[in-house]
Design a protein around this motif. Sequence first.
Motif, mmCIF file in Angstrom:
data_model
loop_
_atom_site.group_PDB
_atom_site.id
_atom_site.type_symbol
_atom_site.label_atom_id
_atom_site.label_comp_id
_atom_site.label_asym_id
_atom_site.label_seq_id
_atom_site.Cartn_x
_atom_site.Cartn_y
_atom_site.Cartn_z
ATOM 1 N N ALA A 89 0.837 -1.206 0.000
ATOM 2 C CA ALA A 89 0.000 0.000 0.000
ATOM 3 C C ALA A 89 0.872 1.256 0.000
ATOM 4 N N ARG A 90 1.929 1.239 0.770
ATOM 5 C CA ARG A 90 2.832 2.396 0.840
ATOM 6 C C ARG A 90 3.500 2.630 -0.506
ATOM 7 N N ARG A 91 3.975 1.561 -1.151
ATOM 8 C CA ARG A 91 4.622 1.692 -2.468
ATOM 9 C C ARG A 91 3.657 2.239 -3.513
ATOM 10 N N GLN A 92 2.372 1.923 -3.373
ATOM 11 C CA GLN A 92 1.361 2.388 -4.328
ATOM 12 C C GLN A 92 0.828 3.780 -3.978
ATOM 13 N N GLY A 93 1.389 4.396 -2.954
ATOM 14 C CA GLY A 93 1.036 5.773 -2.615
ATOM 15 C C GLY A 93 -0.138 5.940 -1.670
ATOM 16 N N HIS A 94 -0.599 4.868 -1.034
ATOM 17 C CA HIS A 94 -1.714 4.976 -0.091
ATOM 18 C C HIS A 94 -1.222 5.440 1.277
ATOM 19 N N ASP A 95 -2.018 6.265 1.904
ATOM 20 C CA ASP A 95 -1.708 6.740 3.253
ATOM 21 C C ASP A 95 -2.359 5.774 4.248
ATOM 22 N N LEU A 96 -1.698 4.662 4.479
ATOM 23 C CA LEU A 96 -2.227 3.604 5.339
ATOM 24 C C LEU A 96 -1.251 3.353 6.475
ATOM 25 N N VAL A 97 -1.760 3.363 7.692
ATOM 26 C CA VAL A 97 -0.944 3.130 8.888
ATOM 27 C C VAL A 97 -1.421 1.852 9.555
ATOM 28 N N GLY A 98 -0.478 1.000 9.923
ATOM 29 C CA GLY A 98 -0.811 -0.220 10.639
ATOM 30 C C GLY A 98 -0.936 0.044 12.127
ATOM 31 N N LEU A 99 -1.890 -0.627 12.749
ATOM 32 C CA LEU A 99 -2.084 -0.547 14.198
ATOM 33 C C LEU A 99 -2.094 -1.985 14.706
ATOM 34 N N VAL A 100 -1.001 -2.378 15.354
ATOM 35 C CA VAL A 100 -0.866 -3.749 15.862
ATOM 36 C C VAL A 100 -1.064 -3.696 17.366
ATOM 37 N N ALA A 101 -2.120 -4.360 17.833
ATOM 38 C CA ALA A 101 -2.465 -4.303 19.254
ATOM 39 C C ALA A 101 -2.736 -5.704 19.782
ATOM 40 N N GLY A 102 -1.941 -6.117 20.744
ATOM 41 C CA GLY A 102 -2.143 -7.422 21.357
ATOM 42 C C GLY A 102 -0.857 -7.955 21.939
ATOM 43 N N ARG A 103 -1.010 -8.971 22.753
ATOM 44 C CA ARG A 103 0.157 -9.568 23.412
ATOM 45 C C ARG A 103 0.786 -10.608 22.494
#
Length: 195
Positions: A139-153
Motif C-alpha cells: 500500500a505504501r509503495r502504491q502511494g496509499h496513506d495507510l498506517v498499521g495498528l498492531v495491538a495485542g500480546r
Amino acid sequence: LRCVRACDPCVGSRGGGWLVGVGVRGRAVGAGRLVRALPGAGGAAGRRGLGSFAACGRCFRWLLCPAASARRQVQRAIPRARIAVVPHGAYTALVTPLPTTGDARHRLELPAASRIALFFGFIRPYKGLELFLDGLEIARRQGHDLVGLVAGRPLYDVSGSVERARQTGVPVSWHLRFILREEIATFFAAANVVA
C-alpha cells in the motif's frame, strides 16, 4: 470446581441449549458421553442423539437444563427424569461504548487523516503478522496513506517484524501488550479496517 473435575458430564446441545447429567456410579460421580441432539431434532442425527440421550438420562440422578422450554422437551423424552432448570448467567458487554474516531486516534497517538488498518488480539505465528506488514508495504509503495495498528500480546518473539517495519519505513503503531477490555473499543474505533 472439584465436583466438575470429578464428573464426566453428559452434555447435549440443540439450538444453543445444553443439558448436563449429574449422577453416581458406585462411589464415583459422573459417567456419560456427549450427545449431539436433544429430543425434537430431525433426521438420523436427531434419532441417534435421542437414543444416546435417553440412555444417558437413565444413569443420572439429575439432569440440568438452561431453560424451562428445554426441560419440557427432555421431560417428554424421559418422563421419570428429575430435571432442574439452571438459567444462563447474565452476559456483560465485551466492550465499552465506542469513542469517536478522532478521540480514539488522539488517545493512541495516530494520525487523524490517515487510513488505519488494525491487527488485533493475541499475536501468534499463524495469524499472519508478516502478511499484514507485506500488505502495508505494498500500500505504501502504491502511494496509499495507510498506517498499521498492531495491538495485542505477542506469544512469540516479534522483534524481527518490528525491526522490519522500522527499516522499510512502513508506518506501524505497536501496542504489544495485553489489551484490557476497557481499551478494546478505542482500538476498533480508531481503525478503518480490521485485518
